[in-house]
Design an enzyme around this catalytic site. Structure first.
Site: not given
Ligand code: EPZ
Length: 430
Positions: A22-23, A93, A117, A122, A124-125, A305, A397
């Site tokens: 999915k991801n 997301r 969430c 979460r 997106i900075d 995950d 989902r």
């Molecule tokens: C992806 O989310 C996955 N989602 C998530 O899977 C997964 O848990 C996550 O990666 C970590 O592996 C999708 O692929 C759709 P990140 P993502 O940006 O990309 C921080 C599931 O169950 N961060 O790698 O949103 C954030 O808060 C889902 O399938 C910032 O600070 O995760 C976190 O602590 C849930 N600023 C860390 O980075 C940003 O702009 C990692 O988040 C972006 C992220």
């Protein structure tokens, strides 16, 4: 709202085919609109988040043709707006992947911001930091994030935190920017590599995906491609932990064992036997599971995950185990539900201290999010008696036919939608 009703106590046995990731699929679908020719994507998981994103892609004018439950053809030539907003897209997301894709192709995009969430805040900075570095202005108005550039130019971007989403989004926009982009401290997850491979099949020039430095030479345009999505390492791992928790013997098929190394390592530590073949992994549970410790980390570390599914195993292992969640701050919300089933877990900040109990006892629990929901289903299968898992909307989902796949391994599980059906299941089982 539908539920799963489960009669536990049956060790899972047999083999299960794992679907596409999915991801990986979500950003690949978004990236597919970046060219004006037909892109064919196979091994697509047929799950709710994917279908919501496909609907959004269709709504902005792209041609979307479902050629089968796991395949789709997309043509982005007919896109008539770069503004994406509907009731559903706000709930997934991954809608933010349309920002990078449309910004790269049209130099502008406007996408509804995902709301809060269940697993934590979460931000997106980092996505915005990347877009700005490529020359885009980012403005939030009316719940939409607007990104626009007169000219997208490659740049050097350091990600302060390893982020899957930011790495992929920047990679997509930079694929069609002028000149070279270097992303440092990039995420190395298999799905990042899969998106890079897909973009390269469309004519992009991306090197280094899978390491922490990704180099992208911008190209003028992308072209048609045919692509098959990698297997879902999280779905595979979920079945592997289900085998361990139920005292079972399960082979997950159609997987890339390398992607499962962290999961395999933890299963060995708790006493399972794990046999790897080229594209399958067999997990044989021991008579008694052993305690261990785990910390979630970006790939190749242990995936966040998979954290709730691992906890289900540790809570019925001998001794005291710990789980440290280092990625999301709110990923222990299932613990209260698991406590209803007899688990003994104390959460202190981002650490769960788990005192193993002999077994779970069936209870009525509610899925707080996608992976925690799947974890509670595993607990139900390992429990004495009947478990009802509410709010399975979350599970659907990201898991395709979870109940049918588990039933094929011997689980007594049914998807029901009323109290009457729950009673019917109980009667049938007794
Ligand atoms: C992806 O989310 C996955 N989602 C998530 O899977 C997964 O848990 C996550 O990666 C970590 O592996 C999708 O692929 C759709 P990140 P993502 O940006 O990309 C921080 C599931 O169950 N961060 O790698 O949103 C954030 O808060 C889902 O399938 C910032 O600070 O995760 C976190 O602590 C849930 N600023 C860390 O980075 C940003 O702009 C990692 O988040 C972006 C992220």
């Amino acid at each position: 709202m539908d539920q799963y009703v489960i009669k536990g106590g049956v060790p899972l046995k047999g083999s299960v085919e794992i679907g596409g990731a999915k991801n990986a699929a979500l950003p690949i679908l978004a990236a597919a609109v970046m060219c004006d020719e037909t892109v064919t994507i196979d091994n697509l998981p047929n799950v709710r988040d994917i279908n919501v994103l496909l609907q959004a892609i269709e709504e902005i004018g792209a041609k979307v043709e479902r050629t089968g439950p796991h395949s789709v053809k997309i043509n982005g030539a007919f896109i008539n707006t770069t503004s994406v907003d509907n009731e559903f897209i706000r709930k997934i997301r991954a809608s933010y992947y349309l920002l990078g894709a449309l910004l790269g192709k049209y130099k502008k995009a406007e996408v509804a911001l995902p709301g809060g969430c269940a697993i934590g805040s979460r931000p997106i900075d980092l996505h915005q930091k990347g877009f700005r570095a490529l020359g885009a202005k980012c403005v939030v108005r009316g719940g939409l994030l607007s990104v626009e550039a007169e000219h997208l130019a490659g740049n050097h971007i350091y990600l302060d935190k390893v982020s899957v989403g930011a790495t992929i989004n920047i990679m997509m926009a930079a694929a069609l920017a002028d000149g070279r982009t270097v992303i440092e401290n990039a995420a190395k997850e298999p799905h990042v590599v899969d998106v890079a491979n897909f973009l390269n099949c469309m004519g992009a020039s991306i090197r280094g995906a899978g390491t922490d430095v990704i180099r992208i030479e911008g190209v003028k345009k992308l072209h048609k491609a045919e692509y098959s999505i990698i297997p879902d390492q999280i779905e595979a791992g979920t079945f592997m932990f289900a085998a361990a928790a139920t005292g079972g013997d399960v082979t997950v098929k159609n997987v890339i064992p390398k992607h499962l190394e962290a999961t395999t390592a933890k299963l060995l530590e708790v006493g399972c036997r794990v046999e790897e073949e080229d594209d399958s992994v067999r997990v044989i549970a021991p008579a008694q599971l052993k305690h261990t410790s785990v910390t979630t980390l970006p790939y190749p570390g242990f995936p966040t995950d998979m954290q709730p599914q691992m906890c289900i195993v540790l809570a019925i292992a001998s001794g005291i185990s710990t789980i440290t969640e280092s990625i999301f701050e709110n990923r222990f919300r299932y613990v209260d539900e698991l406590t209803k089933m007899g688990a003994s877990i104390k959460v202190e900040g981002n650490i769960a201290i788990i005192s193993g109990v002999e077994r779970y006892v069936g209870a009525r629990v509610s899925a707080p999010d996608l992976r925690a929901g799947a974890a509670l289903v595993i607990a139900g299968m390992a429990a004495d008696g009947i478990t009802i898992v509410d709010d399975i909307y979350y599970i659907e989902r990201g898991y395709e036919n979870l109940d049918a796949k588990l039933a094929a391994l011997g689980a007594k599980i049914e998807r029901v939608s009323s109290e009457k059906e729950i009673q019917k299941f109980k009667l049938k089982i007794s």
